[in-house]
Design a protein around this motif. Structure first.
Motif, PDB file in Angstrom:
ATOM      1  N   SER A  71       0.832  -1.210   0.000  1.00 55.66           N
ATOM      2  CA  SER A  71       0.000   0.000   0.000  1.00 55.66           C
ATOM      3  C   SER A  71       0.865   1.257   0.000  1.00 55.66           C
ATOM      4  N   PHE A  72       1.963   1.207   0.761  1.00 62.49           N
ATOM      5  CA  PHE A  72       2.864   2.360   0.815  1.00 62.49           C
ATOM      6  C   PHE A  72       3.512   2.631  -0.546  1.00 62.49           C
ATOM      7  N   VAL A  73       3.993   1.590  -1.205  1.00 66.36           N
ATOM      8  CA  VAL A  73       4.626   1.753  -2.521  1.00 66.36           C
ATOM      9  C   VAL A  73       3.610   2.252  -3.543  1.00 66.36           C
ATOM     10  N   LEU A  74       2.408   1.708  -3.509  1.00 68.67           N
ATOM     11  CA  LEU A  74       1.368   2.154  -4.435  1.00 68.67           C
ATOM     12  C   LEU A  74       1.021   3.620  -4.206  1.00 68.67           C
ATOM     13  N   GLY A  75       0.902   4.015  -2.939  1.00 69.98           N
ATOM     14  CA  GLY A  75       0.628   5.420  -2.641  1.00 69.98           C
ATOM     15  C   GLY A  75       1.758   6.334  -3.081  1.00 69.98           C
ATOM     16  N   SER A  76       3.012   5.884  -2.905  1.00 73.41           N
ATOM     17  CA  SER A  76       4.162   6.694  -3.341  1.00 73.41           C
ATOM     18  C   SER A  76       4.168   6.842  -4.862  1.00 73.41           C
ATOM     19  N   TYR A  77       3.787   5.789  -5.561  1.00 72.13           N
ATOM     20  CA  TYR A  77       3.734   5.862  -7.034  1.00 72.13           C
ATOM     21  C   TYR A  77       2.704   6.893  -7.483  1.00 72.13           C
ATOM     22  N   TRP A  78       1.506   6.846  -6.893  1.00 70.03           N
ATOM     23  CA  TRP A  78       0.476   7.801  -7.300  1.00 70.03           C
ATOM     24  C   TRP A  78       0.820   9.218  -6.864  1.00 70.03           C
ATOM     25  N   GLU A  79       1.532   9.354  -5.765  1.00 72.68           N
ATOM     26  CA  GLU A  79       1.979  10.692  -5.364  1.00 72.68           C
ATOM     27  C   GLU A  79       2.954  11.239  -6.384  1.00 72.68           C
ATOM     28  N   PHE A  80       3.838  10.386  -6.889  1.00 69.32           N
ATOM     29  CA  PHE A  80       4.784  10.825  -7.911  1.00 69.32           C
ATOM     30  C   PHE A  80       4.055  11.213  -9.202  1.00 69.32           C
ATOM     31  N   VAL A  81       3.074  10.412  -9.622  1.00 66.25           N
ATOM     32  CA  VAL A  81       2.368  10.660 -10.877  1.00 66.25           C
ATOM     33  C   VAL A  81       1.473  11.898 -10.784  1.00 66.25           C
ATOM     34  N   LEU A  82       0.752  12.038  -9.688  1.00 65.23           N
ATOM     35  CA  LEU A  82      -0.275  13.079  -9.597  1.00 65.23           C
ATOM     36  C   LEU A  82       0.218  14.385  -8.986  1.00 65.23           C
ATOM     37  N   VAL A  83       1.276  14.320  -8.169  1.00 71.35           N
ATOM     38  CA  VAL A  83       1.715  15.525  -7.448  1.00 71.35           C
ATOM     39  C   VAL A  83       3.131  15.937  -7.837  1.00 71.35           C
ATOM     40  N   THR A  84       4.086  15.015  -7.703  1.00 68.42           N
ATOM     41  CA  THR A  84       5.487  15.374  -7.913  1.00 68.42           C
ATOM     42  C   THR A  84       5.765  15.813  -9.341  1.00 68.42           C
ATOM     43  N   THR A  85       5.168  15.145 -10.313  1.00 68.30           N
ATOM     44  CA  THR A  85       5.429  15.506 -11.716  1.00 68.30           C
ATOM     45  C   THR A  85       4.882  16.881 -12.074  1.00 68.30           C
ATOM     46  N   GLN A  86       4.019  17.446 -11.230  1.00 71.38           N
ATOM     47  CA  GLN A  86       3.468  18.768 -11.503  1.00 71.38           C
ATOM     48  C   GLN A  86       4.344  19.894 -10.948  1.00 71.38           C
ATOM     49  N   ARG A  87       5.387  19.544 -10.230  1.00 71.09           N
ATOM     50  CA  ARG A  87       6.256  20.565  -9.645  1.00 71.09           C
ATOM     51  C   ARG A  87       7.245  21.075 -10.684  1.00 71.09           C
ATOM     52  N   VAL A  88       7.954  22.151 -10.316  1.00 73.17           N
ATOM     53  CA  VAL A  88       8.988  22.693 -11.205  1.00 73.17           C
ATOM     54  C   VAL A  88      10.156  21.709 -11.245  1.00 73.17           C
ATOM     55  N   ALA A 107      11.277  13.440  -5.995  1.00 71.76           N
ATOM     56  CA  ALA A 107      11.232  12.069  -6.505  1.00 71.76           C
ATOM     57  C   ALA A 107      12.358  11.236  -5.911  1.00 71.76           C
ATOM     58  N   THR A 108      13.561  11.817  -5.826  1.00 70.88           N
ATOM     59  CA  THR A 108      14.698  11.092  -5.238  1.00 70.88           C
ATOM     60  C   THR A 108      14.463  10.800  -3.768  1.00 70.88           C
ATOM     61  N   GLU A 109      13.949  11.795  -3.048  1.00 70.88           N
ATOM     62  CA  GLU A 109      13.668  11.598  -1.624  1.00 70.88           C
ATOM     63  C   GLU A 109      12.626  10.503  -1.417  1.00 70.88           C
ATOM     64  N   SER A 110      11.557  10.513  -2.219  1.00 67.49           N
ATOM     65  CA  SER A 110      10.517   9.500  -2.100  1.00 67.49           C
ATOM     66  C   SER A 110      11.076   8.109  -2.396  1.00 67.49           C
ATOM     67  N   ALA A 111      11.940   7.998  -3.410  1.00 70.05           N
ATOM     68  CA  ALA A 111      12.548   6.705  -3.738  1.00 70.05           C
ATOM     69  C   ALA A 111      13.423   6.198  -2.594  1.00 70.05           C
ATOM     70  N   ILE A 112      14.156   7.102  -1.944  1.00 67.34           N
ATOM     71  CA  ILE A 112      14.995   6.710  -0.806  1.00 67.34           C
ATOM     72  C   ILE A 112      14.120   6.207   0.339  1.00 67.34           C
ATOM     73  N   TYR A 113      12.982   6.859   0.564  1.00 65.60           N
ATOM     74  CA  TYR A 113      12.070   6.397   1.612  1.00 65.60           C
ATOM     75  C   TYR A 113      11.546   4.989   1.304  1.00 65.60           C
ATOM     76  N   VAL A 114      11.232   4.730   0.051  1.00 65.95           N
ATOM     77  CA  VAL A 114      10.746   3.399  -0.331  1.00 65.95           C
ATOM     78  C   VAL A 114      11.815   2.343  -0.036  1.00 65.95           C
ATOM     79  N   ILE A 115      13.065   2.643  -0.382  1.00 66.30           N
ATOM     80  CA  ILE A 115      14.158   1.697  -0.114  1.00 66.30           C
ATOM     81  C   ILE A 115      14.409   1.565   1.385  1.00 66.30           C
ATOM     82  N   HIS A 116      14.348   2.696   2.099  1.00 64.29           N
ATOM     83  CA  HIS A 116      14.615   2.686   3.540  1.00 64.29           C
ATOM     84  C   HIS A 116      13.581   1.839   4.287  1.00 64.29           C
TER      85      HIS A 116
END
Length: 399
Positions: free
Chosen positions: A69-86, A94-103
């Protein structure tokens, strides 16, 4: 887990049973262990009455469900929120979120791997304290746990509040932000409370050991060589245990440092942008950035502080040994061996072969942070200039 030294009355037999002390220790840390099991940072076998395989399978199923559930939520956060940033914010988030997933994966993997030997560690702590006539100070241990759990709970409440506020109360964006950034930090914080508890227990026992050694060597007219040898073996055991604890948590420490480093510099960069363009920042973002800065600095400082406290006790013991002067050859040899053991660097505070856990490491982090911040500024200026150049070319081509 602290203990208080309580020598038995001369001539009296100490009637303490390991099972009773083990239960007392469990009662002192029960709520921490229960929360850690629910957060997947401790194996369920560490709880009393849960040694059977069915409990391990239930806990494994819970870990897989939660992590999926955490990985799925992180994926949708990247698609719907992070990609809209500058551009720069997008890459860093995106890098920080990926590190959290690995951690989080590394924490859960460690939890599953230690399902057999975690209960044995607690039993060995109890047995070692009984051998050295220590008694567990449950009140002090509970206060230590309550303090850190209070700080984690305070951060959780404030982080959730600011996540909702900064996302303009949009439900899906708030939930995704909490899932991707708040929860990983809460889970890692709960995991590291157990780490802090082990380290402060080691430091406290080293302090008591040094006090006993000082009484034996300086205040007694005829120091007993058998006692000095016993202290030396006890000190070697504490050094080995420190090394085991740091090696066990080393990948989690490395990933936490990398994640904190990235987030710390991202927040600093956002603060700089807010100062340069006040219209880009509002009160919610400012308060949220201060909260994240405090949390990351606190995590790094706690890890370094508890390791430094062990090293301070180590140097204090070495100072006591260096002050001793005696004429007995056997005692001189014992003290010389003790000093050599203390001065031998077994790298018990080195993790992943690159990070030496003491307060001096803060200087290295500040230097690296300054260099990375300068890189972010240069990248931002270059990206802005290139964007204006591309827009100018497009405008001329259209005209």
């Amino acid at each position: 887990m602290r203990s208080s030294e309580k020598p038995p009355t001369p001539g009296a037999k100490l009637k303490v049973f390991p099972g009773e002390i083990y239960k007392e220790l469990h009662r002192a840390v029960f709520w921490l262990l229960l929360i850690a099991v629910l957060a997947n940072t401790a194996p369920i076998t560490i709880l009393p009455g849960c040694p059977y395989r069915i409990y391990r399978l239930v806990h494994l199923s819970w870990m897989i469900l939660w992590y999926g559930s955490f990985v799925l939520g992180s994926y949708w956060e990247f698609v719907l929120v992070t990609t809209q940033r500058v551009s720069l914010d997008r890459y860093l988030n995106a890098t920080e979120s990926a590190i959290y997933v690995i951690h989080i994966f590394s924490i859960m993997l460690l939890t599953w791997q230690c399902r057999h030997w975690a209960p044995m560690v607690m039993r060995n702590i109890v047995r070692s304290d009984l051998d050295r006539a220590y008694t567990i100070d449950c009140g002090r241990t509970k206060r230590f746990i309550r303090l850190h759990m209070f700080l984690v709970g305070l951060f959780t409440c404030l982080a959730i509040f600011f996540s909702i506020w900064t996302q303009k109360c949009l439900v899906y964006r708030s939930i995704l932000s909490i899932n991707s950034y708040v929860m990983p930090n809460v889970i890692s914080s709960i995991s590291f409370i157990q780490y802090y508890l082990l380290l402060q227990g080691i430091a406290w026992r080293q302090k008591k050991l040094t006090e006993s050694l000082e009484r034996e060597l300086i205040h007694l007219h005829s120091p007993r060589i058998s006692e000095v040898q016993k202290f030396r073996r006890h000190h070697a055991d504490l050094i080995d245990f420190t090394k085991v604890v740091n090696r066990t948590f080393q990948y989690s420490i490395l990933l936490l440092f990398v994640g904190c480093f990235l987030n710390f510099n991202l927040v600093l960069f956002l603060v700089y942008q807010g100062i340069e363009n006040p219209s880009m920042a509002d009160l919610a973002k400012w308060l949220s950035m201060l909260l994240w800065l405090a949390m990351h600095v606190g995590k790094v400082c706690c890890i370094l502080y508890f390791n430094q406290s062990i090293q301070n006790e180590h140097f204090r013991c070495l100072t006591v040994l260096s002050r001793v002067s005696c004429t007995r050859n056997d005692l001189q040899d014992a003290i010389a061996h003790y000093i050599i053991q203390m001065r031998t660097n077994v790298r018990q505070h080195l993790v992943c072969g690159v990070i030496n856990l003491d307060l001096k490491f803060l200087t290295s982090l500040l230097v690296a942070s300054a260099d990375f911040f300068i890189f972010l500024l240069q990248y931002d200026v270059t990206y802005e200039a290139l964007s204006k150049s591309v827009q100018g070319n497009v405008t001329r081509n259209q005209s």
